[in-house]
Design a protein around this motif. Structure first.
Motif, PDB file in Angstrom:
ATOM      1  N   LEU A 385     -34.316 -15.078  14.552  1.00  0.00           N
ATOM      2  CA  LEU A 385     -34.259 -14.035  15.569  1.00  0.00           C
ATOM      3  C   LEU A 385     -33.734 -12.731  14.959  1.00  0.00           C
ATOM      4  O   LEU A 385     -32.739 -12.741  14.237  1.00  0.00           O
ATOM      5  CB  LEU A 385     -33.345 -14.478  16.714  1.00  0.00           C
ATOM      6  CG  LEU A 385     -33.138 -13.494  17.862  1.00  0.00           C
ATOM      7  CD1 LEU A 385     -34.434 -13.313  18.656  1.00  0.00           C
ATOM      8  CD2 LEU A 385     -32.008 -13.976  18.784  1.00  0.00           C
ATOM      9  N   VAL A 386     -34.406 -11.646  15.237  1.00  0.00           N
ATOM     10  CA  VAL A 386     -33.924 -10.333  14.810  1.00  0.00           C
ATOM     11  C   VAL A 386     -32.785  -9.933  15.747  1.00  0.00           C
ATOM     12  O   VAL A 386     -32.974  -9.816  16.952  1.00  0.00           O
ATOM     13  CB  VAL A 386     -35.039  -9.277  14.847  1.00  0.00           C
ATOM     14  CG1 VAL A 386     -34.478  -7.901  14.506  1.00  0.00           C
ATOM     15  CG2 VAL A 386     -36.151  -9.645  13.876  1.00  0.00           C
ATOM     16  N   SER A 387     -31.614  -9.713  15.190  1.00  0.00           N
ATOM     17  CA  SER A 387     -30.436  -9.431  16.016  1.00  0.00           C
ATOM     18  C   SER A 387     -30.368  -7.964  16.407  1.00  0.00           C
ATOM     19  O   SER A 387     -30.966  -7.094  15.770  1.00  0.00           O
ATOM     20  CB  SER A 387     -29.154  -9.797  15.261  1.00  0.00           C
ATOM     21  OG  SER A 387     -28.950  -8.890  14.187  1.00  0.00           O
ATOM     22  N   SER A 388     -29.609  -7.694  17.454  1.00  0.00           N
ATOM     23  CA  SER A 388     -29.401  -6.315  17.890  1.00  0.00           C
ATOM     24  C   SER A 388     -28.710  -5.501  16.807  1.00  0.00           C
ATOM     25  O   SER A 388     -28.970  -4.294  16.662  1.00  0.00           O
ATOM     26  CB  SER A 388     -28.579  -6.286  19.178  1.00  0.00           C
ATOM     27  OG  SER A 388     -27.314  -6.905  18.980  1.00  0.00           O
ATOM     28  N   VAL A 389     -27.858  -6.156  16.039  1.00  0.00           N
ATOM     29  CA  VAL A 389     -27.163  -5.477  14.930  1.00  0.00           C
ATOM     30  C   VAL A 389     -28.167  -5.003  13.893  1.00  0.00           C
ATOM     31  O   VAL A 389     -28.101  -3.867  13.403  1.00  0.00           O
ATOM     32  CB  VAL A 389     -26.121  -6.415  14.291  1.00  0.00           C
ATOM     33  CG1 VAL A 389     -25.523  -5.771  13.044  1.00  0.00           C
ATOM     34  CG2 VAL A 389     -25.017  -6.756  15.291  1.00  0.00           C
ATOM     35  N   ALA A 390     -29.123  -5.880  13.542  1.00  0.00           N
ATOM     36  CA  ALA A 390     -30.144  -5.525  12.553  1.00  0.00           C
ATOM     37  C   ALA A 390     -31.026  -4.390  13.065  1.00  0.00           C
ATOM     38  O   ALA A 390     -31.399  -3.484  12.304  1.00  0.00           O
ATOM     39  CB  ALA A 390     -30.988  -6.750  12.214  1.00  0.00           C
ATOM     40  N   VAL A 391     -31.377  -4.433  14.349  1.00  0.00           N
ATOM     41  CA  VAL A 391     -32.198  -3.371  14.938  1.00  0.00           C
ATOM     42  C   VAL A 391     -31.471  -2.038  14.869  1.00  0.00           C
ATOM     43  O   VAL A 391     -32.019  -1.031  14.399  1.00  0.00           O
ATOM     44  CB  VAL A 391     -32.557  -3.694  16.403  1.00  0.00           C
ATOM     45  CG1 VAL A 391     -33.191  -2.484  17.086  1.00  0.00           C
ATOM     46  CG2 VAL A 391     -33.499  -4.893  16.470  1.00  0.00           C
ATOM     47  N   ALA A 392     -30.218  -2.015  15.328  1.00  0.00           N
ATOM     48  CA  ALA A 392     -29.437  -0.772  15.347  1.00  0.00           C
ATOM     49  C   ALA A 392     -29.268  -0.202  13.944  1.00  0.00           C
ATOM     50  O   ALA A 392     -29.424   1.012  13.724  1.00  0.00           O
ATOM     51  CB  ALA A 392     -28.071  -1.019  15.986  1.00  0.00           C
ATOM     52  N   GLU A 393     -28.988  -1.075  12.981  1.00  0.00           N
ATOM     53  CA  GLU A 393     -28.776  -0.625  11.605  1.00  0.00           C
ATOM     54  C   GLU A 393     -30.045  -0.013  11.017  1.00  0.00           C
ATOM     55  O   GLU A 393     -30.013   1.058  10.404  1.00  0.00           O
ATOM     56  CB  GLU A 393     -28.326  -1.805  10.735  1.00  0.00           C
ATOM     57  CG  GLU A 393     -28.099  -1.413   9.282  1.00  0.00           C
ATOM     58  CD  GLU A 393     -27.781  -2.612   8.399  1.00  0.00           C
ATOM     59  OE1 GLU A 393     -27.490  -2.396   7.208  1.00  0.00           O
ATOM     60  OE2 GLU A 393     -27.849  -3.759   8.887  1.00  0.00           O
ATOM     61  N   CYS A 394     -31.183  -0.689  11.218  1.00  0.00           N
ATOM     62  CA  CYS A 394     -32.442  -0.200  10.657  1.00  0.00           C
ATOM     63  C   CYS A 394     -32.855   1.116  11.298  1.00  0.00           C
ATOM     64  O   CYS A 394     -33.323   2.039  10.611  1.00  0.00           O
ATOM     65  CB  CYS A 394     -33.535  -1.258  10.824  1.00  0.00           C
ATOM     66  SG  CYS A 394     -35.080  -0.846   9.994  1.00  0.00           S
ATOM     67  N   VAL A 395     -32.709   1.226  12.605  1.00  0.00           N
ATOM     68  CA  VAL A 395     -33.076   2.459  13.303  1.00  0.00           C
ATOM     69  C   VAL A 395     -32.216   3.624  12.825  1.00  0.00           C
ATOM     70  O   VAL A 395     -32.721   4.731  12.567  1.00  0.00           O
ATOM     71  CB  VAL A 395     -32.958   2.281  14.832  1.00  0.00           C
ATOM     72  CG1 VAL A 395     -33.127   3.623  15.548  1.00  0.00           C
ATOM     73  CG2 VAL A 395     -34.002   1.290  15.330  1.00  0.00           C
ATOM     74  N   LYS A 396     -30.919   3.395  12.652  1.00  0.00           N
ATOM     75  CA  LYS A 396     -30.024   4.454  12.155  1.00  0.00           C
ATOM     76  C   LYS A 396     -30.412   4.879  10.742  1.00  0.00           C
ATOM     77  O   LYS A 396     -30.423   6.071  10.407  1.00  0.00           O
ATOM     78  CB  LYS A 396     -28.574   3.966  12.173  1.00  0.00           C
ATOM     79  CG  LYS A 396     -27.941   3.910  13.544  1.00  0.00           C
ATOM     80  CD  LYS A 396     -26.498   3.424  13.425  1.00  0.00           C
ATOM     81  CE  LYS A 396     -25.835   3.284  14.781  1.00  0.00           C
ATOM     82  NZ  LYS A 396     -24.448   2.745  14.672  1.00  0.00           N
ATOM     83  N   ARG A 397     -30.735   3.891   9.893  1.00  0.00           N
ATOM     84  CA  ARG A 397     -31.132   4.206   8.514  1.00  0.00           C
ATOM     85  C   ARG A 397     -32.391   5.058   8.490  1.00  0.00           C
ATOM     86  O   ARG A 397     -32.493   6.011   7.717  1.00  0.00           O
ATOM     87  CB  ARG A 397     -31.374   2.916   7.721  1.00  0.00           C
ATOM     88  CG  ARG A 397     -30.117   2.174   7.317  1.00  0.00           C
ATOM     89  CD  ARG A 397     -30.479   0.822   6.731  1.00  0.00           C
ATOM     90  NE  ARG A 397     -31.351   0.936   5.561  1.00  0.00           N
ATOM     91  CZ  ARG A 397     -32.209   0.008   5.166  1.00  0.00           C
ATOM     92  NH1 ARG A 397     -32.364  -1.107   5.875  1.00  0.00           N
ATOM     93  NH2 ARG A 397     -32.937   0.178   4.080  1.00  0.00           N
ATOM     94  N   LEU A 398     -33.349   4.711   9.328  1.00  0.00           N
ATOM     95  CA  LEU A 398     -34.618   5.435   9.315  1.00  0.00           C
ATOM     96  C   LEU A 398     -34.481   6.827   9.927  1.00  0.00           C
ATOM     97  O   LEU A 398     -35.067   7.789   9.429  1.00  0.00           O
ATOM     98  CB  LEU A 398     -35.685   4.642  10.079  1.00  0.00           C
ATOM     99  CG  LEU A 398     -37.111   5.182   9.993  1.00  0.00           C
ATOM    100  CD1 LEU A 398     -37.642   5.109   8.564  1.00  0.00           C
ATOM    101  CD2 LEU A 398     -38.042   4.429  10.931  1.00  0.00           C
ATOM    102  N   MET A 399     -33.721   6.935  10.993  1.00  0.00           N
ATOM    103  CA  MET A 399     -33.691   8.169  11.771  1.00  0.00           C
ATOM    104  C   MET A 399     -32.543   9.112  11.432  1.00  0.00           C
ATOM    105  O   MET A 399     -32.624  10.310  11.714  1.00  0.00           O
ATOM    106  CB  MET A 399     -33.628   7.822  13.263  1.00  0.00           C
ATOM    107  CG  MET A 399     -34.796   6.995  13.773  1.00  0.00           C
ATOM    108  SD  MET A 399     -36.395   7.806  13.562  1.00  0.00           S
ATOM    109  CE  MET A 399     -36.204   9.198  14.682  1.00  0.00           C
TER     110      MET A 399
END
Length: 437
Positions: A385-399
């Motif tokens: 499962l993709v965790s909310s932590v992983a989502v938040a981290e990746c979005v911050k890195r990209l944006m």
């Protein structure tokens, strides 16, 4: 591009009835029809309606020589998607794929009619619907060319761990038919994006089978319809945002997320504190106009909490126009090939979350080879499962990071090389010259 003699050559398009495939054949129809050549786009009534309803980025009314042929086949069941399946492959579409066998006789009738009026009839067919053209060797002035709607990297590095056994058998059958009729392959790609893999594939071609990399098929410059129709709510919302401030979240038309995945993604987007447009909809059925669709639930009070920072869209959205908007600075994507080429065309970096089929190999190309995206979900960990932590981290890195800015700069440079290179337009001219020889 050279003009075509209307009395010499007719071109027939035969698409696979799935959105990403309908879309590519329709875009290709636009490009060839612009050469003042009649195009005959043949499919079932429902799938023609689907293709025309969702087309965007160009004005269909501007091309008068695009003819649609509604073909009738027996009724078939279109089951709903299963969001809790142990695989993300869209098995709900298989009945519509199998039903295409009934298009053989209607397509043959169309080709016979055209063959009597034209010196040559060119069929451009989706490589996954080759069995429809079984009768073409018996029609002397018909030539068949396949459009490969997936990337060449996925063809070179194909693995069956991203599809079902049923679909693998379907692909095998289509390959056997394709080898009997095919004169050449067209790719929605270009050498700036996939040169290494295109060259490698060309070396393995059988004698007499040519290939042309004619992509991106989607418009590079979008047609503005604001003076004709009211813009989609997404576009109006984006008009009020800062440049490169919004991440677009969409997993295409064939992916269903489970309730648990949706919850984690929702929380992750909220915690990222970045602006977003999230297309939250159920995957397509074989016939998108029949039956009810599952309504996906978000956490209690979610839309109120994200407020003006996040826009939830629960229906189909004009992806190309969203990617082309100046306020869009990132794209969380399943890495379907349409999405990859559209993202490159519009200069938008990707947070890669591959789901099935060619998408894992596309994600590899985007993140490891071209380096115009970041990995959100590693395919080797696809059962996790993709965790909310992983989502938040990746979005911050990209944006909102130096790393994300570097990735964004690389995709903008790639876009420029694709636009300025002109390689695909030369390949298209080569293909036109070949079929009108």
């Amino acid at each position: 591009m050279a003009k075509l003699n209307n009395m010499e050559v007719a071109i027939v398009m035969v698409p696979l009835p799935a959105q990403g495939h309908l879309n590519q054949l329709l875009h290709l129809s636009r490009l060839i029809a612009a050469c003042n050549h009649p195009i005959h786009f043949a499919s079932t009534t429902a799938h023609l309606r689907q293709a025309k309803t969702r087309v965007h980025g160009w004005d269909p009314l501007s091309i008068s020589n695009l003819n649609f042929h509604e073909l009738t086949i027996p009724d078939y069941q279109t089951p709903p998607p299963n969001p809790n399946s142990n695989t993300k492959f869209p098995s709900q579409l298989m009945p519509s794929f199998h039903a295409t066998c009934h298009l053989r006789h209607p397509v043959t009738s169309l080709l016979l009619e055209l063959s009597r009026n034209y010196k040559r009839v060119i069929v451009i067919y989706d490589s996954l619907i080759a069995w429809v053209l079984e009768d073409t060797p018996s029609i002397q002035n018909v030539e068949c060319y396949s459009l490969r709607c997936i990337s060449t990297v996925s063809i070179r590095l194909w693995r069956d761990d991203s599809i079902t056994p049923e679909f693998a058998e379907y692909v095998k059958i289509q390959k056997e038919f394709r080898e009997k009729i095919n004169r050449g392959d067209l790719f929605n790609s270009c050498y700036e994006v996939e040169g290494l893999y295109l060259d490698s594939l060309a070396k393995e071609k059988n004698a007499g089978v040519k290939q042309w990399a004619i992509g991106p098929l989607n418009p590079m410059k979008l047609f503005d319809r604001r003076d004709q129709i009211k813009p989609h709510e997404c576009i109006e919302w984006l008009d009020d945002q800062e440049p490169n401030s919004v991440i677009f979240v969409s997993f295409g038309t064939t992916t269903s997320l489970s309730d648990e995945e949706i919850q984690e993604l929702a929380i992750g987007l909220e915690r990222s504190e970045q602006k977003f447009i999230w297309v939250l909809r159920e995957a397509d059925k074989g016939d998108i106009f029949t039956g009810e669709s599952r309504k996906v639930e978000l956490p209690d009070g979610y839309e109120e909490r994200v407020g003006e920072r996040g826009l939830i869209v629960r229906d189909w959205a004009p992806q190309l126009e969203i990617l082309g908007h100046v306020s869009t600075g990132g794209f969380m994507s399943h890495c379907g090939w349409n999405s990859c080429m559209e993202s490159i065309s519009m200069g938008v970096p990707i947070a890669a979350w591959p789901m099935h089929s060619d998408q894992p190999r596309n994600a590899f190309l985007i993140t490891e080879v071209l380096k115009i995206g970041l990995v959100l979900k590693d395919w080797e960990k696809r059962d996790e499962l993709v965790s909310s932590v992983a989502v938040a981290e990746c979005v911050k890195r990209l944006m909102d990071s130096d790393e994300g800015n570097e990735v964004r700069q690389r995709v903008m440079e790639l876009r420029k090389s694709v636009v300025d290179g002109g390689g695909s337009s030369k390949e298209m001219e080569s293909f036109i010259a070949h079929i009108t020889r």
